[in-house]
Enzyme design. Structure first.
Site, PDB file in Angstrom:
ATOM      1  N   PRO A 173      17.277 -27.229  15.696  1.00  0.00           N
ATOM      2  CA  PRO A 173      18.166 -26.417  16.693  1.00  0.00           C
ATOM      3  C   PRO A 173      19.739 -26.540  16.365  1.00  0.00           C
ATOM      4  O   PRO A 173      20.191 -27.164  17.594  1.00  0.00           O
ATOM      5  CB  PRO A 173      17.611 -26.439  17.892  1.00  0.00           C
ATOM      6  CG  PRO A 173      17.246 -27.938  17.816  1.00  0.00           C
ATOM      7  CD  PRO A 173      16.701 -28.289  16.599  1.00  0.00           C
ATOM      8  N   CYS A 174      20.270 -26.620  15.440  1.00  0.00           N
ATOM      9  CA  CYS A 174      21.729 -26.823  15.335  1.00  0.00           C
ATOM     10  C   CYS A 174      22.586 -25.990  16.226  1.00  0.00           C
ATOM     11  O   CYS A 174      23.813 -26.141  16.183  1.00  0.00           O
ATOM     12  CB  CYS A 174      22.217 -26.638  13.612  1.00  0.00           C
ATOM     13  SG  CYS A 174      21.846 -25.192  13.016  1.00  0.00           S
ATOM     14  N   HIS A 175      21.831 -24.600  16.711  1.00  0.00           N
ATOM     15  CA  HIS A 175      22.778 -23.628  17.343  1.00  0.00           C
ATOM     16  C   HIS A 175      23.101 -24.493  18.954  1.00  0.00           C
ATOM     17  O   HIS A 175      23.787 -23.998  19.566  1.00  0.00           O
ATOM     18  CB  HIS A 175      21.931 -22.414  17.619  1.00  0.00           C
ATOM     19  CG  HIS A 175      20.647 -22.533  18.256  1.00  0.00           C
ATOM     20  ND1 HIS A 175      19.472 -22.882  17.435  1.00  0.00           N
ATOM     21  CD2 HIS A 175      20.194 -22.462  19.499  1.00  0.00           C
ATOM     22  CE1 HIS A 175      18.292 -23.049  18.143  1.00  0.00           C
ATOM     23  NE2 HIS A 175      18.792 -22.914  19.270  1.00  0.00           N
TER      24      HIS A 175
END
Length: 248
Positions: free
Chosen positions: A150-152
DNA sequence: CGCATGGCCCTTA
DNA sequence: TTAAGGGCCATGC
């Protein structure tokens, strides 16, 4: 023209590798629904290697992985819920080919719970290179498996959402869907508040930490910096770890 | 307080 | 091998 069976055999091999070999080295792709719309996902025998949105999947995959591609009959077990929730629960990732730094960065990003965010600088400190903030951005920008890693959930220290491999608007939508109160974060940032502390627990957190969300208004104190919070007698939360002990 | 500007680390061309 | 530049950050008006 030779009739040598060995040579004709080899020629055939060059055109069409034996199925078993192809099976082993080829990646399989599927189109599946995701919170940002349809994505194309490539899997190797080791796990999910690539998540791609928009057009140009095959070419992008080739440029990046240089491996043959075959369609998959069905998505691997657990892929759809993983894309939806960001919870892998057993789904394996194939992250070979990433540098140790990139892998460390992705591992750190995976520690951020759904509904929460952490700054790029937090990741940098977490992987032991507190000044490699920009490099963290670069590494996340090359995250081969967005949504699954989940780089967001990595946002800027100044309260802005920051950029995203699928575009900043997609990042905002994802965070909102996950329950991040971006309006509130922006309001806090406008007041230069990046940490919240509780005078009942004596703990200071990132605003989206689930511990911070339970602080009642009467006991809540905002801080611009961790140093100020510490000066006021607060210690960093052990859950969201706004300060990590960086080995000198 | 909003904006500009070096700085920093890692990867790629 | 090296140089350039990126999903940033802290500082200085």
């Amino acid at each position: 023209m030779t009739q040598d069976p060995l040579l004709t055999g080899l020629a055939a091999l060059a055109v069409e590798p034996p199925e078993s070999l192809l099976e082993r080295i080829a990646a399989r792709w599927v189109r599946v629904p995701a919170p940002i719309g349809e994505v194309t996902v490539a899997c190797t025998d080791q796990g999910v290697a690539y998540v791609h949105a928009g057009e140009g999947f095959a070419q992008a995959f080739r440029e990046r992985f240089g491996r043959p591609l075959l369609p998959a009959a069905r998505p691997p077990a657990g892929l759809l819920p993983a894309l939806r929730t960001g919870r892998l629960s057993g789904l394996r990732l194939d992250l070979r080919g990433l540098s140790p730094f990139q892998r460390a960065v992705l591992d750190a990003a995976r520690e951020i719970p759904r509904g929460e965010v952490r700054p790029y600088a937090w990741i940098a400190a977490r992987v032991g290179s507190p000044r490699a903030v920009r490099a963290v951005g670069t590494a996340l920008g090359r995250n081969p498996v967005p949504l699954l890693v989940p780089c967001h959930r990595v946002t800027r220290s100044d309260g802005m959402v920051g950029d995203y491999v699928f575009g900043a608007p997609a990042k905002e939508r994802l965070l909102l869907e996950e329950g991040v109160d971006l309006d509130r974060l922006r309001a806090l940032a406008g007041k230069r508040v990046f940490y919240l502390a509780s005078d009942t627990t004596g703990v200071v957190c990132f605003p989206t930490c689930h511990n911070a969300r339970r602080i009642t208004a009467a006991h809540r104190h905002g801080f611009r910096s961790l140093a100020q919070a510490r000066a006021a007698g607060y210690r960093p939360c052990r859950t969201c770890r706004p300060a990590q002990d960086v080995p000198a």
